[in-house]
Design an enzyme around this catalytic site. Structure first.
Site, PDB file in Angstrom:
ATOM      1  N   ARG A   1      49.810  50.858  49.003  1.00  0.00           N
ATOM      2  CA  ARG A   1      48.467  50.514  48.533  1.00  0.00           C
ATOM      3  C   ARG A   1      47.893  51.607  47.631  1.00  0.00           C
ATOM      4  O   ARG A   1      47.238  51.325  46.619  1.00  0.00           O
ATOM      5  CB  ARG A   1      47.567  50.313  49.759  1.00  0.00           C
TER       6      ARG A   1
ATOM      7  N   ARG B   1      41.003  41.404  46.820  1.00  0.00           N
ATOM      8  CA  ARG B   1      41.464  42.640  47.462  1.00  0.00           C
ATOM      9  C   ARG B   1      40.301  43.613  47.629  1.00  0.00           C
ATOM     10  O   ARG B   1      39.343  43.573  46.858  1.00  0.00           O
ATOM     11  CB  ARG B   1      42.544  43.307  46.610  1.00  0.00           C
ATOM     12  N   ILE B   2      40.445  44.479  48.630  1.00  0.00           N
ATOM     13  CA  ILE B   2      39.423  45.522  48.817  1.00  0.00           C
ATOM     14  C   ILE B   2      39.674  46.618  47.784  1.00  0.00           C
ATOM     15  O   ILE B   2      40.815  46.999  47.527  1.00  0.00           O
ATOM     16  CB  ILE B   2      39.494  46.085  50.249  1.00  0.00           C
TER      17      ILE B   2
ATOM     18  N   ASN C   1      30.235  42.683  42.949  1.00  0.00           N
ATOM     19  CA  ASN C   1      31.040  41.580  43.477  1.00  0.00           C
ATOM     20  C   ASN C   1      30.173  40.336  43.625  1.00  0.00           C
ATOM     21  O   ASN C   1      28.967  40.423  43.857  1.00  0.00           O
ATOM     22  CB  ASN C   1      31.602  41.973  44.858  1.00  0.00           C
TER      23      ASN C   1
ATOM     24  N   HIS D   1      29.720  36.828  45.784  1.00  0.00           N
ATOM     25  CA  HIS D   1      30.110  36.285  47.093  1.00  0.00           C
ATOM     26  C   HIS D   1      29.431  34.933  47.322  1.00  0.00           C
ATOM     27  O   HIS D   1      28.214  34.805  47.122  1.00  0.00           O
ATOM     28  CB  HIS D   1      29.726  37.273  48.198  1.00  0.00           C
TER      29      HIS D   1
ATOM     30  N   ASP E   1      30.761  48.496  48.035  1.00  0.00           N
ATOM     31  CA  ASP E   1      30.975  49.747  48.766  1.00  0.00           C
ATOM     32  C   ASP E   1      32.338  49.639  49.448  1.00  0.00           C
ATOM     33  O   ASP E   1      33.026  48.634  49.278  1.00  0.00           O
ATOM     34  CB  ASP E   1      29.792  50.015  49.723  1.00  0.00           C
TER      35      ASP E   1
HETATM   36  C1  GRF Z   1      33.963  32.447  43.890  1.00  0.00           C
HETATM   37  O1  GRF Z   1      33.460  31.432  44.720  1.00  0.00           O
HETATM   38  C2  GRF Z   1      33.492  33.797  44.346  1.00  0.00           C
HETATM   39  O2  GRF Z   1      32.245  33.758  44.962  1.00  0.00           O
HETATM   40  C3  GRF Z   1      34.548  34.174  45.360  1.00  0.00           C
HETATM   41  O3  GRF Z   1      35.760  33.686  44.824  1.00  0.00           O
HETATM   42  C4  GRF Z   1      35.476  32.540  44.014  1.00  0.00           C
HETATM   43  C5  GRF Z   1      36.149  32.770  42.682  1.00  0.00           C
HETATM   44  O4  GRF Z   1      36.194  31.609  41.912  1.00  0.00           O
HETATM   45  N1  GRF Z   1      34.537  35.593  45.600  1.00  0.00           N
HETATM   46  P1  GRF Z   1      36.730  31.679  40.408  1.00  0.00           P
HETATM   47  O5  GRF Z   1      38.120  32.303  40.467  1.00  0.00           O
HETATM   48  O6  GRF Z   1      35.776  32.477  39.601  1.00  0.00           O
HETATM   49  O7  GRF Z   1      36.805  30.248  39.976  1.00  0.00           O
END
Ligand code: GRF
Length: 254
Positions: free
Chosen positions: A116, A142-143, A158, A160, A192
């Site tokens: 990693r 990935r983290i 990021n 989410h 983070d």
């Molecule tokens: C999105 O729903 C995002 O929130 C999540 O992964 C998905 C990525 O979709 N983390 P895409 O690859 O941009 O279509």
């Protein structure tokens, strides 16, 4: 050890440089390309009357006026350019979208590296090379290593598909449906070293209908994502997002 194509010119003033990391379909990368990406050649595309075409107009003008809270006294947004797209998955659709937009790409699969740490090092090296002002994780599964975060403090964000801290992890939409919540949504946050745990920049709610499946809810969540993520990038480019003060988690958005 990874592959790459394309060219880049670091150090150009008055441009806000974004690197996007994506593992999957890249629909959010596409939203950034469609709404924000202004490649350098477009600025050179001046017509006989000395005017740039609409697509090359500075993003701080009409392009910004639709943002919630935007007013004339806010400083203009610099030209925004996606300078690199990196995927850990060879053949990811996100790479294809980047290539079609003429954006440099790199594929850095974990399996190419001893461990990693080596993978993280390769990723950081590639990113440092293009001198990004912002690194956007758009479906990057990935983290990110703490060393990378240290190299780019408050410059990694990021996306989410839930209202954090609810439903972190990779199955947030299905988790929300299974739990039976009535409201979920979208979060854009600073990254983070934890999993989906960094300070929130913006959130937007999405109602969950009783008849929703993970698929129907995902459609509405993605619609919000495709609008919200470019908006946040534009706010950051305009200097309107202030990281939390020491000891606080509150991000200030002007
Ligand atoms: C999105 O729903 C995002 O929130 C999540 O992964 C998905 C990525 O979709 N983390 P895409 O690859 O941009 O279509």
């Amino acid at each position: 050890m990874g592959t790459e194509e394309g060219h880049v010119t670091p150090g150009e003033p008055d441009v806000f440089r974004i690197a996007v990391l994506a593992s999957g379909s890249g629909s959010n990368l596409q939203a950034i390309i469609d709404r924000l990406h202004q490649p350098r050649f477009a600025l050179a595309d001046i017509d006989d009357y000395g005017e740039a075409p609409a697509a090359a107009a500075p993003a701080g003008g009409a392009g910004c006026a639709g943002l919630p809270g935007w007013t004339a006294e806010h400083p203009p947004v610099p030209r925004i350019e996606v300078v690199l797209v990196i995927s850990d998955i060879p053949g990811a659709r996100a790479l294809d979208r980047a290539v079609r937009a003429g954006i440099r790409t790199a594929t850095i699969p974990v399996s190419d590296y001893r461990d990693r740490e080596q993978h993280d090092l390769a990723l950081a090296t590639k990113l440092v090379e293009v001198e990004p002002d912002l690194i956007v994780l758009a479906g990057y599964m990935r983290i990110v290593a703490p060393s990378l975060l240290k190299a780019f403090p408050w410059r990694v964000i990021n996306l989410h598909p839930a209202l954090l801290p609810a439903f972190p992890g990779t199955h947030s939409i299905a988790d929300a449906v299974r739990y039976g919540v009535k409201v979920t949504g979208v979060t854009v946050h600073f990254v983070d070293p934890g999993v989906d745990s960094g300070p929130v920049i913006v959130q937007e709610a999405v109602c969950v209908r009783d008849c929703d499946t993970a698929e129907t809810l995902a459609e509405r969540i993605h619609e919000v994502e495709h609008r919200l993520l470019p908006e946040v990038v534009r706010l950051i480019a305009a200097g309107r997002v202030r990281p939390p003060l020491p000891g606080s988690r509150v991000v200030q958005v002007d």
